[in-house]
Scaffold this motif. Structure first.
Motif, mmCIF file in Angstrom:
data_model
loop_
_atom_site.group_PDB
_atom_site.id
_atom_site.type_symbol
_atom_site.label_atom_id
_atom_site.label_comp_id
_atom_site.label_asym_id
_atom_site.label_seq_id
_atom_site.Cartn_x
_atom_site.Cartn_y
_atom_site.Cartn_z
ATOM 1 N N UNK A 48 0.823 -1.107 0.069
ATOM 2 C CA UNK A 48 -0.035 -0.025 0.034
ATOM 3 C C UNK A 48 0.879 1.241 -0.037
ATOM 4 N N UNK A 49 2.119 1.159 0.827
ATOM 5 C CA UNK A 49 2.978 2.357 0.746
ATOM 6 C C UNK A 49 3.401 2.467 -0.648
ATOM 7 N N UNK A 50 3.865 1.574 -1.181
ATOM 8 C CA UNK A 50 4.427 1.591 -2.553
ATOM 9 C C UNK A 50 3.420 2.490 -3.391
ATOM 10 N N UNK A 51 2.324 2.066 -3.479
ATOM 11 C CA UNK A 51 1.405 3.136 -4.255
ATOM 12 C C UNK A 51 1.167 4.523 -3.950
ATOM 13 N N UNK A 52 1.519 4.603 -2.478
ATOM 14 C CA UNK A 52 0.838 6.022 -2.086
ATOM 15 C C UNK A 52 2.336 6.967 -2.307
ATOM 16 N N UNK A 53 3.480 6.168 -2.575
ATOM 17 C CA UNK A 53 4.698 7.090 -2.702
ATOM 18 C C UNK A 53 4.880 7.488 -4.144
ATOM 19 N N UNK A 54 5.524 8.806 -4.034
ATOM 20 C CA UNK A 54 6.058 9.148 -5.371
ATOM 21 C C UNK A 54 7.640 8.546 -5.892
ATOM 22 N N UNK A 55 7.912 8.562 -7.258
ATOM 23 C CA UNK A 55 9.203 7.982 -7.395
ATOM 24 C C UNK A 55 10.248 8.612 -6.718
ATOM 25 N N UNK A 57 10.418 9.261 -3.556
ATOM 26 C CA UNK A 57 10.361 8.688 -2.122
ATOM 27 C C UNK A 57 10.670 7.332 -2.437
ATOM 28 N N UNK A 58 10.281 6.427 -3.436
ATOM 29 C CA UNK A 58 10.697 5.159 -3.673
ATOM 30 C C UNK A 58 11.927 4.743 -3.862
ATOM 31 N N UNK A 59 12.813 5.857 -4.531
ATOM 32 C CA UNK A 59 14.078 5.951 -4.709
ATOM 33 C C UNK A 59 15.017 5.931 -3.388
ATOM 34 N N UNK A 60 14.519 6.791 -2.638
ATOM 35 C CA UNK A 60 14.933 6.903 -1.067
ATOM 36 C C UNK A 60 14.921 5.460 -0.366
ATOM 37 N N UNK A 61 13.815 5.051 -0.415
ATOM 38 C CA UNK A 61 13.575 3.673 0.504
ATOM 39 C C UNK A 61 14.431 2.626 -0.129
ATOM 40 N N UNK A 62 14.675 2.540 -1.671
ATOM 41 C CA UNK A 62 15.630 1.548 -1.957
ATOM 42 C C UNK A 62 17.122 1.858 -1.632
ATOM 43 N N UNK A 63 17.324 3.121 -1.283
ATOM 44 C CA UNK A 63 18.789 3.389 -0.897
ATOM 45 C C UNK A 63 18.998 3.205 0.816
ATOM 46 N N UNK A 64 17.637 3.060 1.283
ATOM 47 C CA UNK A 64 17.787 2.539 2.669
ATOM 48 C C UNK A 64 16.909 3.563 3.652
ATOM 49 N N UNK A 65 16.423 4.662 3.249
ATOM 50 C CA UNK A 65 15.896 5.395 4.085
ATOM 51 C C UNK A 65 14.731 4.933 4.854
ATOM 52 N N UNK A 66 14.528 5.065 6.116
ATOM 53 C CA UNK A 66 13.214 4.457 6.808
ATOM 54 C C UNK A 66 12.203 5.630 7.228
ATOM 55 N N UNK A 70 6.889 12.987 1.664
ATOM 56 C CA UNK A 70 6.529 12.935 0.274
ATOM 57 C C UNK A 70 5.207 13.667 0.089
ATOM 58 N N UNK A 71 5.270 14.927 -0.190
ATOM 59 C CA UNK A 71 4.145 15.713 -0.314
ATOM 60 C C UNK A 71 3.713 16.004 0.826
ATOM 61 N N UNK A 72 2.248 15.811 1.067
ATOM 62 C CA UNK A 72 1.561 15.829 2.425
ATOM 63 C C UNK A 72 1.897 14.717 3.356
ATOM 64 N N UNK A 73 2.348 13.464 2.932
ATOM 65 C CA UNK A 73 2.271 12.329 3.553
ATOM 66 C C UNK A 73 3.855 12.233 4.220
ATOM 67 N N UNK A 74 4.029 11.596 5.631
ATOM 68 C CA UNK A 74 5.064 11.199 6.231
ATOM 69 C C UNK A 74 4.968 9.655 6.074
ATOM 70 N N UNK A 75 5.972 9.013 5.912
ATOM 71 C CA UNK A 75 6.162 7.672 5.947
ATOM 72 C C UNK A 75 7.427 7.203 7.113
#
Length: 81
Positions: A48-55, A57-66, A70-75
C-alpha cells in the motif's frame, strides 16, 4: 590460479551473504506508519505504501531511508510484521 586454469576450470564466484542483500521494504510483511498533515496516523503494509509514494520517495526507500516525507504524507518504517 593462472589464466589458463581460469579458462579451463572457471573462476570462483563470490557468493554474497544474506546480510548483504537489501530487504524489500515494499513487501507485505513490512509495516509502515503513514501520517498526513492534520489527519492523524495509520498503519499500512509495504504494498500500500508503494502505491502511495511518488518516484523520488521510492528511490529513497531503495537506498535505505526509513523515514521519508513525500508531499503531504510522512512515511516511517515501523517493523517487520
Amino acid at each position: 590460479m593462472s589464466e589458463i586454469e581460469n579458462k579451463v576450470l572457471g573462476k570462483k564466484e563470490e557468493v554474497t551473504a544474506k546480510s548483504a542483500v537489501k530487504p524489500d521494504y515494499f513487501a507485505e510483511n513490512y509495516i509502515w506508519e503513514v501520517s498526513k498533515n492534520g489527519c492523524g496516523k495509520s498503519l499500512f503494509n509495504g504494498r500500500m505504501v508503494y502505491e502511495m509514494m511518488d518516484v523520488s520517495a521510492k528511490v529513497k526507500v531503495k537506498k535505505g531511508y526509513k523515514d521519508i516525507t513525500s508531499g503531504d504524507f510522512s512515511f516511517k518504517l515501523k517493523n517487520k510484521a
